[in-house]
Design a protein around this motif. Structure first.
Motif, PDB file in Angstrom:
ATOM      1  N   VAL A  64       9.901   4.248  -3.384  1.00  0.00           N
ATOM      2  CA  VAL A  64      10.466   4.201  -2.037  1.00  0.00           C
ATOM      3  C   VAL A  64      11.548   5.274  -1.890  1.00  0.00           C
ATOM      4  O   VAL A  64      11.686   5.901  -0.838  1.00  0.00           O
ATOM      5  CB  VAL A  64      11.030   2.800  -1.743  1.00  0.00           C
ATOM      6  N   VAL A  73      -0.678  -8.383 -12.979  1.00  0.00           N
ATOM      7  CA  VAL A  73      -1.496  -7.307 -12.422  1.00  0.00           C
ATOM      8  C   VAL A  73      -2.914  -7.750 -12.095  1.00  0.00           C
ATOM      9  O   VAL A  73      -3.643  -7.021 -11.430  1.00  0.00           O
ATOM     10  CB  VAL A  73      -1.550  -6.073 -13.345  1.00  0.00           C
ATOM     11  N   LEU A 111      -0.171  -9.190  -0.682  1.00  0.00           N
ATOM     12  CA  LEU A 111      -0.922  -8.011  -0.249  1.00  0.00           C
ATOM     13  C   LEU A 111      -2.315  -7.970  -0.864  1.00  0.00           C
ATOM     14  O   LEU A 111      -3.297  -7.864  -0.120  1.00  0.00           O
ATOM     15  CB  LEU A 111      -0.161  -6.746  -0.632  1.00  0.00           C
ATOM     16  N   LEU A 140       9.810  -0.607   4.933  1.00  0.00           N
ATOM     17  CA  LEU A 140      10.334  -0.526   3.561  1.00  0.00           C
ATOM     18  C   LEU A 140      11.841  -0.280   3.586  1.00  0.00           C
ATOM     19  O   LEU A 140      12.583  -0.814   2.759  1.00  0.00           O
ATOM     20  CB  LEU A 140       9.631   0.590   2.787  1.00  0.00           C
ATOM     21  N   ILE A 159       5.274   2.048   7.845  1.00  0.00           N
ATOM     22  CA  ILE A 159       5.425   1.577   6.469  1.00  0.00           C
ATOM     23  C   ILE A 159       6.844   1.866   5.983  1.00  0.00           C
ATOM     24  O   ILE A 159       7.522   1.002   5.417  1.00  0.00           O
ATOM     25  CB  ILE A 159       4.388   2.255   5.544  1.00  0.00           C
ATOM     26  N   MET A 160       7.327   3.085   6.229  1.00  0.00           N
ATOM     27  CA  MET A 160       8.640   3.441   5.714  1.00  0.00           C
ATOM     28  C   MET A 160       9.752   2.716   6.440  1.00  0.00           C
ATOM     29  O   MET A 160      10.772   2.361   5.851  1.00  0.00           O
ATOM     30  CB  MET A 160       8.859   4.955   5.820  1.00  0.00           C
ATOM     31  N   LEU A 216      -0.220   1.124  -4.281  1.00  0.00           N
ATOM     32  CA  LEU A 216       0.699   0.079  -4.743  1.00  0.00           C
ATOM     33  C   LEU A 216       0.130  -0.607  -5.988  1.00  0.00           C
ATOM     34  O   LEU A 216       0.857  -0.900  -6.947  1.00  0.00           O
ATOM     35  CB  LEU A 216       0.906  -0.939  -3.623  1.00  0.00           C
ATOM     36  N   ALA A 217      -1.192  -0.845  -5.968  1.00  0.00           N
ATOM     37  CA  ALA A 217      -1.841  -1.448  -7.134  1.00  0.00           C
ATOM     38  C   ALA A 217      -1.706  -0.533  -8.346  1.00  0.00           C
ATOM     39  O   ALA A 217      -1.423  -0.993  -9.462  1.00  0.00           O
ATOM     40  CB  ALA A 217      -3.313  -1.719  -6.826  1.00  0.00           C
ATOM     41  N   ALA A 230      -2.998   2.986   1.029  1.00  0.00           N
ATOM     42  CA  ALA A 230      -1.599   2.797   0.626  1.00  0.00           C
ATOM     43  C   ALA A 230      -1.481   1.595  -0.306  1.00  0.00           C
ATOM     44  O   ALA A 230      -0.731   1.624  -1.289  1.00  0.00           O
ATOM     45  CB  ALA A 230      -0.714   2.614   1.859  1.00  0.00           C
ATOM     46  N   VAL A 231      -2.236   0.527   0.001  1.00  0.00           N
ATOM     47  CA  VAL A 231      -2.182  -0.662  -0.851  1.00  0.00           C
ATOM     48  C   VAL A 231      -2.777  -0.361  -2.226  1.00  0.00           C
ATOM     49  O   VAL A 231      -2.314  -0.866  -3.241  1.00  0.00           O
ATOM     50  CB  VAL A 231      -2.885  -1.848  -0.155  1.00  0.00           C
ATOM     51  N   VAL A 232      -3.810   0.512  -2.257  1.00  0.00           N
ATOM     52  CA  VAL A 232      -4.376   0.907  -3.554  1.00  0.00           C
ATOM     53  C   VAL A 232      -3.307   1.605  -4.407  1.00  0.00           C
ATOM     54  O   VAL A 232      -3.175   1.344  -5.610  1.00  0.00           O
ATOM     55  CB  VAL A 232      -5.601   1.828  -3.355  1.00  0.00           C
ATOM     56  N   LEU A 251     -12.271  -3.854  -3.415  1.00  0.00           N
ATOM     57  CA  LEU A 251     -12.286  -2.666  -2.556  1.00  0.00           C
ATOM     58  C   LEU A 251     -13.402  -1.705  -2.926  1.00  0.00           C
ATOM     59  O   LEU A 251     -13.927  -1.005  -2.062  1.00  0.00           O
ATOM     60  CB  LEU A 251     -10.949  -1.944  -2.636  1.00  0.00           C
ATOM     61  N   PHE A 256       1.723  -1.023  -9.862  1.00  0.00           N
ATOM     62  CA  PHE A 256       1.963  -2.248 -10.634  1.00  0.00           C
ATOM     63  C   PHE A 256       1.180  -2.243 -11.944  1.00  0.00           C
ATOM     64  O   PHE A 256       1.682  -2.680 -12.977  1.00  0.00           O
ATOM     65  CB  PHE A 256       1.619  -3.483  -9.801  1.00  0.00           C
ATOM     66  N   VAL A 257      -0.061  -1.749 -11.901  1.00  0.00           N
ATOM     67  CA  VAL A 257      -0.845  -1.678 -13.136  1.00  0.00           C
ATOM     68  C   VAL A 257      -0.150  -0.731 -14.121  1.00  0.00           C
ATOM     69  O   VAL A 257      -0.040  -1.024 -15.317  1.00  0.00           O
ATOM     70  CB  VAL A 257      -2.286  -1.227 -12.835  1.00  0.00           C
ATOM     71  N   TYR A 279      -4.009  -7.449  -8.515  1.00  0.00           N
ATOM     72  CA  TYR A 279      -4.194  -6.064  -8.080  1.00  0.00           C
ATOM     73  C   TYR A 279      -5.506  -5.504  -8.609  1.00  0.00           C
ATOM     74  O   TYR A 279      -6.205  -4.770  -7.909  1.00  0.00           O
ATOM     75  CB  TYR A 279      -3.010  -5.211  -8.518  1.00  0.00           C
ATOM     76  N   TYR A 305       2.790  -2.284 -15.802  1.00  0.00           N
ATOM     77  CA  TYR A 305       2.371  -3.178 -16.871  1.00  0.00           C
ATOM     78  C   TYR A 305       1.998  -2.386 -18.118  1.00  0.00           C
ATOM     79  O   TYR A 305       2.368  -2.739 -19.238  1.00  0.00           O
ATOM     80  CB  TYR A 305       1.193  -4.027 -16.375  1.00  0.00           C
ATOM     81  N   LEU A 324       2.514   4.734  -2.324  1.00  0.00           N
ATOM     82  CA  LEU A 324       3.630   3.913  -2.799  1.00  0.00           C
ATOM     83  C   LEU A 324       3.693   3.963  -4.315  1.00  0.00           C
ATOM     84  O   LEU A 324       4.507   3.287  -4.926  1.00  0.00           O
ATOM     85  CB  LEU A 324       3.439   2.469  -2.336  1.00  0.00           C
ATOM     86  N   MET A 327      -8.183  -6.921  -6.620  1.00  0.00           N
ATOM     87  CA  MET A 327      -8.204  -6.263  -5.316  1.00  0.00           C
ATOM     88  C   MET A 327      -8.951  -4.932  -5.398  1.00  0.00           C
ATOM     89  O   MET A 327      -9.772  -4.610  -4.532  1.00  0.00           O
ATOM     90  CB  MET A 327      -6.778  -6.036  -4.864  1.00  0.00           C
ATOM     91  N   LEU A 328      -8.669  -4.157  -6.473  1.00  0.00           N
ATOM     92  CA  LEU A 328      -9.346  -2.865  -6.615  1.00  0.00           C
ATOM     93  C   LEU A 328     -10.852  -3.066  -6.747  1.00  0.00           C
ATOM     94  O   LEU A 328     -11.640  -2.319  -6.167  1.00  0.00           O
ATOM     95  CB  LEU A 328      -8.798  -2.118  -7.833  1.00  0.00           C
ATOM     96  N   LEU A 376       3.379  -2.380 -22.086  1.00  0.00           N
ATOM     97  CA  LEU A 376       2.489  -2.798 -23.150  1.00  0.00           C
ATOM     98  C   LEU A 376       2.299  -1.723 -24.215  1.00  0.00           C
ATOM     99  O   LEU A 376       2.171  -2.009 -25.396  1.00  0.00           O
ATOM    100  CB  LEU A 376       1.129  -3.142 -22.524  1.00  0.00           C
ATOM    101  N   LEU A 378       8.851   0.122  -7.934  1.00  0.00           N
ATOM    102  CA  LEU A 378       8.562   0.398  -6.531  1.00  0.00           C
ATOM    103  C   LEU A 378       9.762   1.044  -5.847  1.00  0.00           C
ATOM    104  O   LEU A 378       9.621   1.908  -4.982  1.00  0.00           O
ATOM    105  CB  LEU A 378       8.181  -0.912  -5.826  1.00  0.00           C
ATOM    106  N   MET A 379      10.955   0.630  -6.258  1.00  0.00           N
ATOM    107  CA  MET A 379      12.176   1.167  -5.657  1.00  0.00           C
ATOM    108  C   MET A 379      12.224   2.690  -5.796  1.00  0.00           C
ATOM    109  O   MET A 379      12.642   3.398  -4.884  1.00  0.00           O
ATOM    110  CB  MET A 379      13.367   0.525  -6.366  1.00  0.00           C
TER     111      MET A 379
END
Lengths: 291, 367
Positions: free
Chosen positions: B272, A265, A224, A97, A93-94, B136-137, B132-134, A275, B140-141, A268, B144, B77, A271-272, B148, B268-269
């Motif tokens: 990282v 969002v 993703l 990235l 992953i890294m 990331l979510a 890991a993808v979670v 999942l 992003f949430v 995402y 946002y 992430l 997606m959650l 707000l 995200l940067m």
């Protein structure tokens, strides 16, 4: 109603783009176990190349981008990711990235951070009127070309020796090796295909919101949640996931505009939800593992 | 290929007559190095003082990732979201409610840790890439939400943060006593270092507890860990909570040093970057995490110095392209991450170990 149909059409077009990006992830993941977080950057770079070459001819731009991206993907695999095979998840992953950060920096050096022109080329800016519904030609092109690409990929995987080799390699690494399948070659081919898919996605993503900009990386990352919703690893999953994300994004931006950028969002959140209900995605299947 | 023969690896040649280093001299050497490092900001330029502060604060956040990735083997992430959660808690308590640092600093950590527990329902069901993808979510949430929730965050324009007031003294005010002067940056640096020291000792001790051993077990093989009775889901959640707690404390210090916070900075940067710190330092090494934080934070300043010598690098960011300092710094740290992963997976920690071993071998062969 017309508005809804129009948004649905646009959502499907965007969904096709997400399906293409998602397939780029899946191709690489299946063949080499690498989840390539640099793929969105590949998409962005190809859009920049095409946008830069549009004045010299759209076809040339696409051709140059295809060669460059397939080469770039294969080089990344050969020089960097092959050496990381079998290491921990965070390593891969890294590494990808890190590649992504480098790629974004290089693009910023070459083209700056301001948005550039679009990549629509011969797709044009006109609309196709069907009844009261105005369908942009870019959307029509995106859906048609994506469907053709998906069909070609499907035939390649199901009907050719090479596709069979790739499927065997993805299914069971060692069994494939024992059958005499050249794994290096398989990985080169899959990374090359991923590069080609990145170009298609880049051209469409640069033509559809009509803007080529560094934001494309975040936009492309939306593939993703698409993959997770559909479940990694099946063509149908990538398409269904991509479509759901495209529709969520476009319908969300159409109907939920008063909540700020909430549509960004929504994929995402979806997606959650998926999942929590089905941890391996709608089309994925749970794999038993040997200790 | 003869060189293969006369290069026995590492510790195989300890039998030489060289003096064994006692625990005492090794500890003294450590203390000297630490004191020397702590003294650096006293004699450096304001730019480097600021870098030192940012490095110390980032090191706290990097220690959180050290616990999560280095000890427990999970990937996040979304670390910058937790840094932001701590930062905004501190702003709310410190700037809006006027509470002192003794309240907002620990609370920032606790609130962020509680936010980190949001991953619990997923930590129990998911592993590896999906988890890991979670994260990331979550990132992003959260991004946002910061945009707000303008009552706390000031919306997209951002807002001013709370000052650090210790015993009625604003820490960013210079202190002048006779011929000596302690700038605000220097004072903040020592505060951050004090917090970092506590955080580092806590992280080291954590790795030696039952929980820490549990982390190691799920890092090495989570299925096996579950089979031998380690509560995998609870361990993963604990690792996320601890990491988020560290991130929250770092966030509280970060916003107060910046004196402002804007929602755009928690992207995200930034996540990282924190990951890059522990990778470059060497995953699993506590000192490496701190060294990596210094390395990543210092790159832009080093590139600025290089730009004075090498022509063609502009020092101002340009929107139209060209090689500028910030872009080149990003490129370099991306390259550093990839290079470390390919050539020396143990990062700076591994390199320094090799150097020390080589120096010792050389010393012995002369004795």
């Amino acid at each position: 109603m017309d508005n809804f149909l129009q948004l649905t059409f646009q959502g499907m077009a965007l969904g096709c783009v997400y399906a293409l990006i998602g397939l780029g992830f899946v191709m690489v993941f299946k063949s080499s176990g690498v989840f390539n977080f640099a793929h969105p950057v590949f998409v962005m770079i190809s859009a920049y190349i095409v946008a830069a070459l549009v004045p010299h001819g759209f076809g040339w731009g696409v051709l140059v981008a295809l060669v460059c991206m397939a080469a770039l993907a294969i080089v990344c695999e050969k020089i960097i990711l092959r050496r990381l095979a079998g290491r921990s998840l965070y390593v891969v992953i890294m590494a990808t990235l890190g590649l992504s950060v480098m790629g974004q920096a290089v693009v910023a050096m070459a083209w700056g951070v301001n948005p550039r022109g679009s990549t629509e080329g011969p797709m044009g800016r006109g609309v196709l009127r069907v009844g009261g519904v105005a369908l942009p030609w870019t959307g029509v092109w995106i859906i048609t070309v994506s469907l053709v690409l998906l069909a070609v990929l499907y035939l390649f995987f199901q009907r050719t020796r090479y596709g069979l080799a790739l499927r065997a390699a993805a299914d069971h690494h060692e069994a494939a090796l024992a059958q005499g399948i050249n794994m290096r070659w398989v990985q080169t081919i899959s990374w090359g295909i991923a590069g080609v898919l990145a170009v298609a996605a880049g051209v469409f993503l640069g033509a559809f919101p009509r803007r080529v900009s560094p934001d494309m990386v975040d936009t492309a990352l939306g593939a993703l949640p698409a993959l997770v919703i559909g479940g990694f690893g099946s063509l149908a999953g990538a398409v269904v996931g991509g479509m759901s994300v495209g529709l969520l994004l476009v319908l969300g931006s159409g109907y939920l505009a008063e909540y700020g950028g909430v549509h960004v969002v929504l994929p995402y959140v979806a997606m959650l939800l998926v999942l929590t209900l089905r941890p391996s995605g709608l089309f994925g299947h749970h794999e038993a593992e040997r200790i | 290929m003869a060189s293969v023969v006369n290069a026995p690896p590492g510790e195989g040649v300890v039998a030489g007559p060289g003096p064994a280093r006692s625990g005492w001299t090794s500890r003294a050497a450590h203390i000297i190095v630490i004191v020397a490092l702590l003294a650096v900001p006293l004699v450096s330029t304001p730019q480097w003082q600021a870098i030192a502060v940012f490095a110390a604060v980032s090191a706290i956040a990097a220690l959180g990732l050290h616990v999560l990735t280095g000890l427990a083997g999970q990937v996040s992430l979304g670390h910058s979201a937790f840094v932001a959660a701590g930062g905004y808690t501190a702003i709310w308590l410190g700037a809006d409610k006027g509470l002192p640092i003794w309240v907002w600093l620990p609370t920032a950590g606790l609130v962020s840790a509680a936010v980190g527990l949001l991953v619990v329902p997923f930590a129990a069901r998911l592993r590896g890439l999906y988890l890991a993808v979670v994260t990331l979510a979550v990132l992003f949430v959260a991004e946002y939400l910061w945009d707000l929730w303008d009552g706390v965050t000031g919306g997209s324009k951002g807002r001013a943060a709370q000052p650090v007031v210790l015993f009625g003294h604003d820490l960013l005010d210079d202190v002048i006593a006779g011929p000596f002067m302690l700038t605000g940056d220097q004072q903040f640096f020592y505060l951050a270092c004090a917090v970092l020291a506590v955080a580092a000792i806590a992280a080291r001790n954590l790795s030696r507890t039952r929980t820490g051993r549990g982390f190691a077990a799920i890092r090495d093989r989570d299925l096996t860990a579950g089979v031998v009775g380690v509560p995998v889901a609870r361990m993963k959640s604990a690792a996320f909570a601890v990491a988020a707690g560290y991130a929250g404390i770092a966030g509280a210090l970060l916003v107060s040093y910046q004196t402002y916070a804007i929602p755009d900075q928690w992207d995200l940067m930034l996540s990282v970057e924190y990951l890059a710190m522990i990778i470059i330092g060497g995953v699993g090494s506590l000192r490496g995490a701190i060294a990596g934080a210094v390395f990543v934070t210092a790159i832009p300043q080093v590139v600025t110095l290089i730009a004075k010598v090498v022509p063609g690098i502009s020092t101002t960011p340009s929107a139209g392209g060209g090689v500028s300092v910030d872009v080149l710094a990003n490129c370099l740290y991306g390259l550093a991450v990839v290079a470390v992963l390919v050539f020396e997976p143990r990062g700076v920690a591994g390199i320094s170990e090799r150097v020390v071993a080589a120096v010792r071998r050389k010393g012995r062969s002369h004795a």
